[in-house]
Design an enzyme around this catalytic site. Structure first.
Site, PDB file in Angstrom:
ATOM      1  CD  GLU A 150     -12.355  -4.725  -9.892  1.00 27.64           C
ATOM      2  OE1 GLU A 150     -11.639  -5.186 -10.799  1.00 27.64           O
ATOM      3  OE2 GLU A 150     -12.591  -5.344  -8.821  1.00 27.64           O
ATOM      4  CG  HIS A 201      -2.021   0.997  -2.643  1.00 25.69           C
ATOM      5  ND1 HIS A 201      -1.780   0.148  -3.684  1.00 25.69           N
ATOM      6  CD2 HIS A 201      -2.230   2.228  -3.192  1.00 25.69           C
ATOM      7  CE1 HIS A 201      -1.837   0.832  -4.832  1.00 25.69           C
ATOM      8  NE2 HIS A 201      -2.109   2.104  -4.537  1.00 25.69           N
ATOM      9  CD  GLN A 236      -2.549   6.159  -1.600  1.00 24.12           C
ATOM     10  OE1 GLN A 236      -2.725   5.010  -1.171  1.00 24.12           O
ATOM     11  NE2 GLN A 236      -2.434   6.403  -2.891  1.00 24.12           N
TER      12      GLN A 236
END
Length: 375
Positions: free
Chosen positions: A248, A145, A82
């Site tokens: 979220e 992340h 990532q």
């Protein structure tokens, strides 16, 4: 010495959201294609767009023309998993030539890497004088992340998201990487508030706590890849990757703890057991929790005139869902409606341009810049 943020009050869990109904009355038109793994975009004062490429490239979009922009002095880029060259912002005070450009990136090696913020000057043809103005700590290993969205606030400071470092069994120091999100002595799993020089912004609400790093703005985040600001009220929202389920949308306030990994609506990838619980004292509840996960990336607060009925809504890009999701609120800020713009390709970023139009980047080896227009 690190410390954990104490929990003091009770919050109420929310109902999770599934896939929303389809939105009508829009279409996507291609502005340019062939962008190499695009990740972030930012507008110059003259209306041209700078687009980052994950492998370390930068392109200038001028109308339907795309030009490579040399970047001189970029630090060691860790472009794996990532990681890579990620988000970009132009200092809002710079309206003419030689604008200050801010970019986030992962730097280091497979065994020791971190998210950093660099600043350079765009002279119309190249970005030069690139220097590292902030480095997240502690270092981590692996390619997961990094967070990495940045946005300027009205006071000239900027917010920057840092991911928690990775999924179990990934560790950072003597703890699971994800537990760094509750560690005030770590930047990982947080939103930071910085000056334009990359220093801790004055008045950061957690700076006075024992063991807290002075850059911290909010904690308890897993991996934020979307941040949006209402230009009028200054309210801030973030879209956050949960684990298996539980992505979220949060209303972000300084000093607050958003729960990860103690509070979550998702499950562990390996065991499929819930991560934490949905209701933990002292943790802020999300406005939206999506199960299954759309994998949100890119977020904008819409104020444009092309879609008057969308004004005051958030629009969130989806990687796994290959869509843009519109989240509408009532006057009290409660979510009252969601709908889906089916793009059919992974959406990495969503922004509103200075022309009031809505734009999106597709996440592909040769990605496209799309403009969303009325049907």
């Amino acid at each position: 010495m690190s410390t954990l943020l104490a929990a003091t009050v009770r919050a109420q869990a929310i109902e999770t959201s599934g896939e929303p109904p389809k939105a009508k009355g829009w279409r996507a038109e291609t502005v340019v294609s062939g962008l190499p793994q695009p990740w972030g975009m930012a507008w110059l004062a003259d209306g041209r767009i700078l687009v980052t490429g994950k492998e370390g490239t930068l392109h200038l979009v001028d109308g339907k023309r795309m030009v490579a922009v040399p970047v001189e002095g970029l630090p060691e880029l860790f472009a794996s998993g990532q990681g890579g060259l990620l988000d970009i912002a132009v200092h809002p005070a710079d309206k003419g030539a030689n604008a200050r450009v801010y970019m986030t990136m992962s730097s280091g090696t497979a065994s020791a890497n971190r998210t950093v913020l660099v600043q350079g000057v765009f002279d119309g043809k190249r970005v030069h004088g690139v220097k590292t103005i902030f480095t997240a700590s502690p270092a981590k290993s692996g390619g997961q992340h990094f967070g990495s969205r940045i946005v300027f606030l009205k006071d000239g400071t900027l917010l920057m998201s840092i991911g928690d470092g990775g999924n179990p069994p990934q560790r950072v120091g003597n703890m699971l990487a994800r537990d760094q999100a509750q560690n005030l002595g770590s930047h990982n799993g947080s939103i930071l508030r910085l000056t334009g020089e990359g220093k801790p912004a004055p008045g950061n609400p957690l700076a006075g706590r024992q063991g807290a790093l002075p850059e911290l703005w909010s904690i308890g985040h897993r991996n934020i890849q979307g941040i949006a600001v209402d230009p009028q009220s200054g309210r801030v929202w973030a879209s956050e990757h949960g684990p298996r389920g539980g992505d979220e949308i949060n209303l972000i306030e300084g000093g607050k703890n958003y729960g990860w990994p103690l509070q979550s609506y998702g499950a562990d990838y390996s065991s499929r057991e819930p991560v934490g619980t949905r209701n933990v004292p002292g943790m802020e509840q999300p406005l939206v929790a999506w199960v299954p996960s759309p994998a949100p990336s890119g977020l904008v607060y819409y104020t444009g005139k092309a879609f008057p009925q969308w004004q005051g809504s958030l629009l969130s890009g989806g990687l796994a869902s290959k869509d843009i999701r519109r989240i509408a609120f009532d006057a009290q800020g409660k979510v009252i409606k969601q709908e889906q713009l089916d793009i059919g390709k992974r959406v990495r970023d969503v922004r509103q341009g200075p022309d009031g139009q809505l734009y999106a980047l597709t996440d592909e080896d040769k990605g496209s810049l799309l403009r969303i227009v009325p049907q």
